[in-house]
Scaffold this active site. Structure first.
Site, PDB file in Angstrom:
ATOM      1  N   ARG A 325      66.902  42.815  79.938  1.00  0.00           N
ATOM      2  CA  ARG A 325      65.824  42.031  79.323  1.00  0.00           C
ATOM      3  C   ARG A 325      65.153  41.099  80.337  1.00  0.00           C
ATOM      4  O   ARG A 325      63.973  40.783  80.204  1.00  0.00           O
ATOM      5  CB  ARG A 325      66.319  41.248  78.106  1.00  0.00           C
ATOM      6  CG  ARG A 325      65.191  40.796  77.190  1.00  0.00           C
ATOM      7  CD  ARG A 325      65.697  40.237  75.868  1.00  0.00           C
ATOM      8  NE  ARG A 325      65.716  41.227  74.812  1.00  0.00           N
ATOM      9  CZ  ARG A 325      64.688  41.446  73.958  1.00  0.00           C
ATOM     10  NH1 ARG A 325      63.571  40.744  74.067  1.00  0.00           N
ATOM     11  NH2 ARG A 325      64.784  42.359  73.030  1.00  0.00           N
ATOM     12  N   GLU A 732      63.349  33.461  69.506  1.00  0.00           N
ATOM     13  CA  GLU A 732      63.453  33.304  70.955  1.00  0.00           C
ATOM     14  C   GLU A 732      62.143  32.957  71.678  1.00  0.00           C
ATOM     15  O   GLU A 732      62.167  32.215  72.656  1.00  0.00           O
ATOM     16  CB  GLU A 732      64.023  34.593  71.565  1.00  0.00           C
ATOM     17  CG  GLU A 732      65.441  34.883  71.149  1.00  0.00           C
ATOM     18  CD  GLU A 732      65.824  36.331  71.414  1.00  0.00           C
ATOM     19  OE1 GLU A 732      65.226  37.236  70.797  1.00  0.00           O
ATOM     20  OE2 GLU A 732      66.702  36.553  72.253  1.00  0.00           O
TER      21      GLU A 732
END
Ligand code: FAD
Ligand code: FES
Ligand code: FES
Lengths: 784, 493
Positions: A325, A732
């Site tokens: 990620r 997030e």
């Protein structure tokens, strides 16, 4: 009918796109919201205390637990030999995460044994009496100094590649190469890790676990007990914060409590002390980011090469996907004509690092924004200019600059508009001028400003995780019981999903009961992570509600002999042909007619796929965007600073609940800011974490938040894809808005050298790092 | 020996009722007792070391000024220290069957909770604030919340709630206001002038009747652990699991809780808390007021004593350096005997102080700086508030008529094994004209005075650099002018 429900209302109370208070708020403020440690213990409950390794790396030569066993209140001591199933809770399937250490220890603070005693206090005290002999081995404490190509990695790294980056960089008119150290972060959820296991009949066990991933915890407990998953039930009503720290890290406590409970046939509770929690459980990964970028005189990036070395700690845990990620976000909101990026999840003798809000994404973006800064200083422009030059093409522009390093087309880019609006509302240009004037006049205090964008990819990259289940019951009085696989850790997920269900049935929110997450109601769920909670579970619950609504519709059409399209759900009532009946009455009639009023819903995210070996795919269903503008004042004598002002404009699509979303944005920003400023994890040369408590590990306080803090949502945006009511994920994406503070500090530091030298300010930018950067810049410019 | 009667139980008010505890361990914390013995689980444990505020409760005590409620950390507050107090927990904020309290309503409406784990603590801190100041400024709210961590909200929503509390109701209908007279009466009754002795053998505690009684107890039992505010000792128990028995609690002793000024010297009794010292100190020596605002959080300031801050001998305690710079003296007492020494002589070496067995710190005497002198104290820490000092410098300068340095006293914390004077630096400066040139020339001398350590709070290099720069800052401050010399949160923009 329920006395509160208004049968004439034009709108229900508490549907989607309405600002609702957290469903548990009235309990939070009264101290009546029950967390696991608050539950009344079953009679005879025993308490567990961990015995932790006192060395970072070593062979266990002898473990003498006789004094522990002899201590007051001690029932028994468990070691790895007491694990009936497999001594492993590795979420990656790599068998590298023992429940209790076996033969060797690989980090300071690794659990070696577990004391079971009548009270927690007795267990804790007894745990200190162990006599353990180690054959100490040299520990690897830091990743700096390691070779990301050659040194030991815990799992397979990832490479992303588009075009020929090396050639593009070599052919660029300008080039810069550099490196950045970026610290990790402790979750510091206010409620520490805790589990209460209650043994049942045969092989059954019920574990109340503060976990973000009940299904995963269920599998791990089953694995450790050596029983099928059907024997294990995990339940969690709420957590006192998670932030990723209870995605896999909850499993150890759950497994230990379960093992002990089965062994002693009594309920067993384990609750880690704060210092133990910080020492023995994983954190956000610290990174060393090496970069080389080629660009033209204007500041267009032509090619970029990254190495993201991350500190995995002693085991794989989620380090593989976290590194992935980071790479997925090494472009932040920018198009790279040519890119090569690699991850290196390096082995060290520190606690195994894990998920933390953003899951590597923020680290990728911090590296990216450093590169932007480098380019800006090299060409002598404001970093914001460089940002704007390099954005992906805006949504609807038929251009070429819209392909990510993983070959996904960015179709929904709205960063230009967000940045333009924020620049205006925050008066970036005017304040930039005022700051220059201020800095010219002041010797000691220097100001800095930065406006940084965020583009965050939404979906699990592990494709099978992008599914969810829900269970909805309508009782014969018309009240609704809602359950789904997502967990509540403060983010308001249960509330949002309840709003979705209320909307579907067109009943007031208070008719929908929120219930504890349990693996017995909804199986095979994904952890509540990757910001996916409302997207996935909202859809699954909607699906369940729609099934029931369809049955009610069919029933009404049949009963009243009208076409189904003449059955319309209105607020708290249903129009059937030309008469209206209350929802409750319709439900009652349906029950009497033996209509099934319960349904299991399911959802899987469409479109996404990802081929890791090739580094290609449609990894994300969509992106969430945002931008923040922060201004700081820095004391050039001490490096101390304050955040003067932050303005945020953030995209949540069509918000399900703006009040909740604004809370996520504010909280995420402050958490991101803390990560990059005062939250410093310090390990000594022996691999001992020195900052294992709030006395030494400093998360932001109320007096650290920006003095002026303006947060707005883009009221014009809606999800490009058909997400739940066109809303977007919000967990997030706001965290990396905190990067604006790091960059503003860097801007203030740069002023001491007339903005000629890139400060290369590493994070966390503690007052010490800020002062040292100032000194370095002063020394460098003095030399010239 | 003392003539005080002896009682073998602790008595206090818990919310609405009086409790008597006979079986109380000297190291039993209020938090564990509430949660485990009383099954009152609204008060949370987030850290068990006084730093997070999840365990915040109010403690009401009778003082010279009447009944005062203060927020404290239940996790490091010993049960034995509560004799004669009124303990108010989250369960009491909302009267049984009653409506929510204005603090609670505001927190709900302004979305001040997310996970909710920190929330009872915030409610208690805001409640404590609201009783004192119904319309607080942002600065005041932030100060009241320095000891409360929230990991979810980013605080903005809590601030919005805090500003709005008064819109939800006034103080008169508040449960503690309604009960006030009755509570005063009950607490007064509990004061029987007795010495409390509970337990035996390895688990014993004493709550002396008065200072003389304390002196006698300590003389008889010089190894006893003195506990004042327990903001240090609390952690010995919760984190280090040290045995501290026998314990002598002194936080309640009126005779040690006086602060007064006479002939330009402020005498602070050893039991005076930061909060109690604040008014006089901040008024007479404003720099000390600002410093106190950055010691711990509100709960720690409400419990922690200046006497404890000195007695613990810590090299990073915040009050000794400024007191040393001001030329403070310390009175120690053993039995009926007293001696007074310069404060700096108390600190002999790391972990070693000039305190005899059976002796205790009775008071510290702090001269108010003369009008024509300059005094400043600067604290540097990683986080601005509620953090332990990385380096702290205190400067006290008197200039001669000709602009030369007549006298300068400089003391630092965090730079050596004890709070320490910068004697070499002082020597270089003394007698010289107070100019930038002189200051710059003095910086070298720091190397003679200090060899700081590297630890998790700061590197040796940073400590040294920052310590020197604080002298530069002090010089700039003495030069006046409108230019800001420090960053600050609440200066006018
Ligand atoms: C969250 C937190 C934050 C803190 N922040 C700061 C800070 O910013 N700056 C700072 O300087 N300190 C800080 N401290 C430390 C602490 O608050 C102070 O040192 C405090 O002043 C100690 O006083 P006390 O009354 O609580 O002492 P106690 O804990 O009761 O006692 C401390 C020591 O002194 C002894 N003692 C106490 N009174 C006497 C006496 N009269 N005679 C002889 N011995 C005595 C005790 O036996 C013990 O050894 C912090 C503590 C906490 C928990
Ligand atoms: S539990 Fe954190 S301050 Fe008491
Ligand atoms: S609401 Fe979760 S810690 Fe404050």
């Amino acid at each position: 009918m329920n006395k509160h429900s208004d049968l004439k209302a034009a709108r229900i109370v508490g549907g989607v796109h309405s600002d609702q208070r957290h469903d548990s708020a009235h309990k939070h403020v009264a101290g009546t919201a029950v967390y696991i440690d608050d539950m009344p213990e079953p009679a005879g409950t025993l308490h567990a205390g961990l015995g932790l390794s006192t060395v970072a790396h070593g062979i266990l030569k002898s473990v003498d637990l006789s004094s522990v066993r002899a201590a007051p209140g001690v029932v028994d001591v468990l070691t790895y030999e007491d694990v009936p199933g497999e001594n492993d809770i590795s979420p990656s399937g790599m068998h590298d995460d023992p429940v209790l250490a076996e033969g060797k220890v690989q980090f300071h603070g690794q659990p070696i044994f577990c004391v079971i005693a009548e009270t927690r206090e007795q267990a804790r005290r007894a745990a200190r009496l162990a006599k353990i002999e180690y054959e100490e081995l040299d520990p690897i404490v830091h990743i700096w100094g390691l070779d990301p190509e050659k040194d030991k990695q815990v799992t397979t790294p990832l490479t992303l590649k588009r075009g020929d980056a090396a050639a593009a960089i070599a052919a660029s008119p300008r080039r810069v190469k550099g490196s950045m150290k970026l610290g990790g972060q402790d979750h510091f959820y206010l409620e520490g890790q805790v589990a209460l296991a209650v043994p049942g009949e045969d092989d059954e066990i019920l574990v109340y676990s503060s976990t973000q991933g009940p299904s995963e915890t269920q599998h791990m407990v089953a694995h450790a007990l050596g029983v099928p998953s059907h024997a294990v039930t995990i339940e969690v009503r709420r957590m006192g914060g998670g932030f990723g720290g209870k995605e896999t890290q909850a499993n150890q406590c759950a497994a230990i409590a379960a093992i002990a409970a089965k062994k002693f046939k009594r309920a067993v509770k384990i609750r880690l002390d704060r210092d133990e929690d910080m020492t023995a459980t994983g954190k956000r990964h610290d990174f060393v980011i090496d970069y080389e970028v080629g660009f033209d005189e204007e500041g267009h990036i032509l090619g970029v090469d990254y190495m993201f070395a991350l500190n995995a700690g002693f085991s794989a845990d989620l380090s593989g996907p976290v590194g992935d990620r980071a790479l997925f976000h090494c472009d932040n909101a920018y198009f790279y004509p040519a890119v090569h990026a690699k991850s290196a999840p390096l082995y060290t003798n520190t606690v195994s690092n894990t998920a933390f809000r953003g899951f590597g994404g923020p680290q990728g973006m911090v590296g990216c924004e450093r590169v932007i800064e480098e380019v800006a200083f090299a060409v002598g422009k404001d970093p914001l200019e460089i940002r704007k030059l390099n954005f992906y093409d805006a949504m609807g522009v038929a251009g070429e600059r819209n392909v990510t390093p993983y070959h996904q087309k960015v179709e929904d880019c709205i960063i230009q508009r967000i940045v333009a609006e924020l620049e205006e509302s925050a008066d970036y240009a005017g304040r930039r001028r005022a700051i220059a004037e201020f800095n010219a006049k002041n010797r000691f205090i220097k100001r800095g400003i930065a406006l940084t964008p965020v583009k965050f990819g939404i979906s699990f990259t592990k494709t099978e995780s992008n599914q969810a289940g829900a269970l909805v019951h309508v009782y014969s009085d018309g009240s609704v019981h809602m359950n789904h696989g997502g967990t509540e850790m403060g983010q308001g997920l249960h509330l949002k999903v309840a709003q979705v269900v209320a909307e579907e049935f067109q009943i007031d929110l208070d008719r929908v009961k929120i219930t504890a997450t349990t693996t017995a109601k909804v199986p095979n769920t994904s952890p509540t992570a990757a910001s996916s909670g409302a997207d996935l579970n909202g859809m699954a619950a909607q699906n369940a509600a729609r099934q029931i609504r369809k049955r009610l519709t069919d029933f009404a059409a049949d009963r009243y002999q009208i076409p189904a399209d003449q059955v319309v759900f209105l607020p708290n009532r249903v129009r059937v042909g030309n008469q209206e009946i209350s929802f409750n009455d319709l439900v009652k009639q349906a029950y009497i007619a033996r209509v099934q009023l319960s349904a299991a819903g399911h959802y899987k995210t469409p479109k996404i796929h990802w081929d890791r070996a090739k580094g290609r795919g449609h990894a994300f269903y969509y992106y969430a965007y945002g931008a923040a503008c922060s201004e700081v004042s820095v004391d050039t004598l001490t490096g101390e600073y304050v955040v003067e002002r932050t303005d945020i404009l953030h995209d949540v699509g069509r918000s399900l609940n703006r009040a909740i979303d604004i809370g996520q944005v504010e909280g995420g920003f402050v958490q991101g800011m803390g990560w990059l400023t005062t939250e410093e994890l310090v390990w000594d040369e022996k691999g001992r974490l020195r900052t294992h408590a709030p006395s030494t590990y400093k998360i932001p306080l109320a007096s650290d938040r920006p003095k002026v803090f303006n947060v707005a949502l883009t009221d014009w945006s809606e999800a490009y894809e058909p997400t739940i009511h066109r809303s977007k994920a919000v967990g997030e994406p706001p965290l990396p808005l905190g990067i604006s503070v790091l960059q503003a500090l860097s801007d203030a530091v740069a002023s001491v050298a007339d903005h000629k030298v890139c400060p290369r300010l590493d994070a966390p930018a503690t007052p010490e790092r800020v002062l040292m950067a100032i000194e370095r810049l002063r020394a460098e410019t003095a030399d010239k | 020996m003392s003539s005080a009667p002896i009682r073998n139980e602790i008595r206090f008010l818990l919310n609405g009722r009086e409790v008597t505890v006979r079986d109380v361990a000297p190291d039993a914390t209020l938090l564990d007792w509430l949660r485990l013995d009383r099954s009152m689980r609204g008060t949370k444990e987030g850290c068990a070391e006084g730093d997070c505020g999840a365990c915040t409760v109010l403690v009401g005590k009778l003082t010279a000024g009447g009944l005062v409620y203060e927020s404290v950390n239940a996790c490091i507050r010993f049960l034995g220290s509560l004799d004669g107090c009124h303990v108010v927990t989250i369960e009491h904020v909302q009267p049984v069957g009653g409506d929510l309290h204005p603090v609670q309503k505001a927190m709900i409406d302004f979305h001040g909770s997310q996970c909710g784990f920190c929330t009872p603590g915030f409610v208690m801190s805001l409640y404590g604030l609201w009783m004192k100041d119904a319309n607080p400024s942002d600065a005041t709210i932030e100060k009241a919340l320095q000891g409360n961590l929230c990991r979810c909200t980013g605080y903005e929503a809590i601030m919005r709630a805090a500003r709005a509390i008064s819109d939800y109701g006034k103080g008169a209908s508040d449960p503690l206001a309604v009960e006030r007279a009755a509570v005063i009466e009950k607490l007064t009754k509990l004061r029987d002038g007795a010495r409390v002795e509970v337990g035996s053998g390895k688990a014993r505690l004493v709550v002396p009747a008065d200072v003389d009684d304390f002196a006698a107890v300590l003389e008889a039992e010089p190894k006893a652990t003195i506990v004042a505010g327990s903001t240090d000792v609390g952690l010995w128990v919760t984190k280090h699991m040290r045995d501290i028995s026998p314990v002598v609690f002194i936080g309640h002793l009126e005779g040690l809780r006086r602060i007064s000024e006479k002939d330009g010297v402020i005498t602070i009794g050893a039991g005076v808390t930061y909060t109690e010292a604040f008014d006089l100190l901040s008024q007479r020596i404003p720099a000390l007021g600002e410093l106190i605002n950055r010691i711990g959080g509100e709960q720690v300031r409400n419990m922690g004593t200046i006497g404890g801050n000195i007695a613990n001998g810590s090299p990073i305690g915040d009050t000794p350096p400024p007191f040393i710079a001001l030329g403070a003296t310390l009175t120690l007492r053993k039995g009926a005997e007293r001696r007074t020494i310069p404060l700096e002589e108390f600190f002999i070496a790391y972990g070693k102080q000039d305190r005899q067995p059976g002796e205790f710190v009775e008071a510290v005497h702090v001269p108010v700086p003369a009008k024509d002198s300059r005094f400043a104290v600067y604290k540097i820490s990683k986080r601005r508030d509620e953090d332990i000092t990385a380096a702290l410098g205190a400067f006290h300068l008197t200039l001669a008529a000709d602009g030369t340095v007549a006298q300068i006293r400089i003391a630092y914390g965090g730079m050596a094994a004890t709070p320490k004077r910068a004697a070499a630096v002082e020597a270089v400066l003394t007698g010289k004209p107070w100019t930038e040139v002189t200051v710059e020339a003095a910086l070298e001398a720091y190397a003679q005075d200090f060899t700081p350590l590297t630890d998790m709070r700061a590197s040796a290099e940073y400590r040294m650099l920052a310590a020197r720069n604080l002298l530069r800052r002090f010089f700039a401050e003495t030069q006046g002018g409108s230019e800001p010399i420090q960053v600050s949160r609440h200066q006018a923009a």
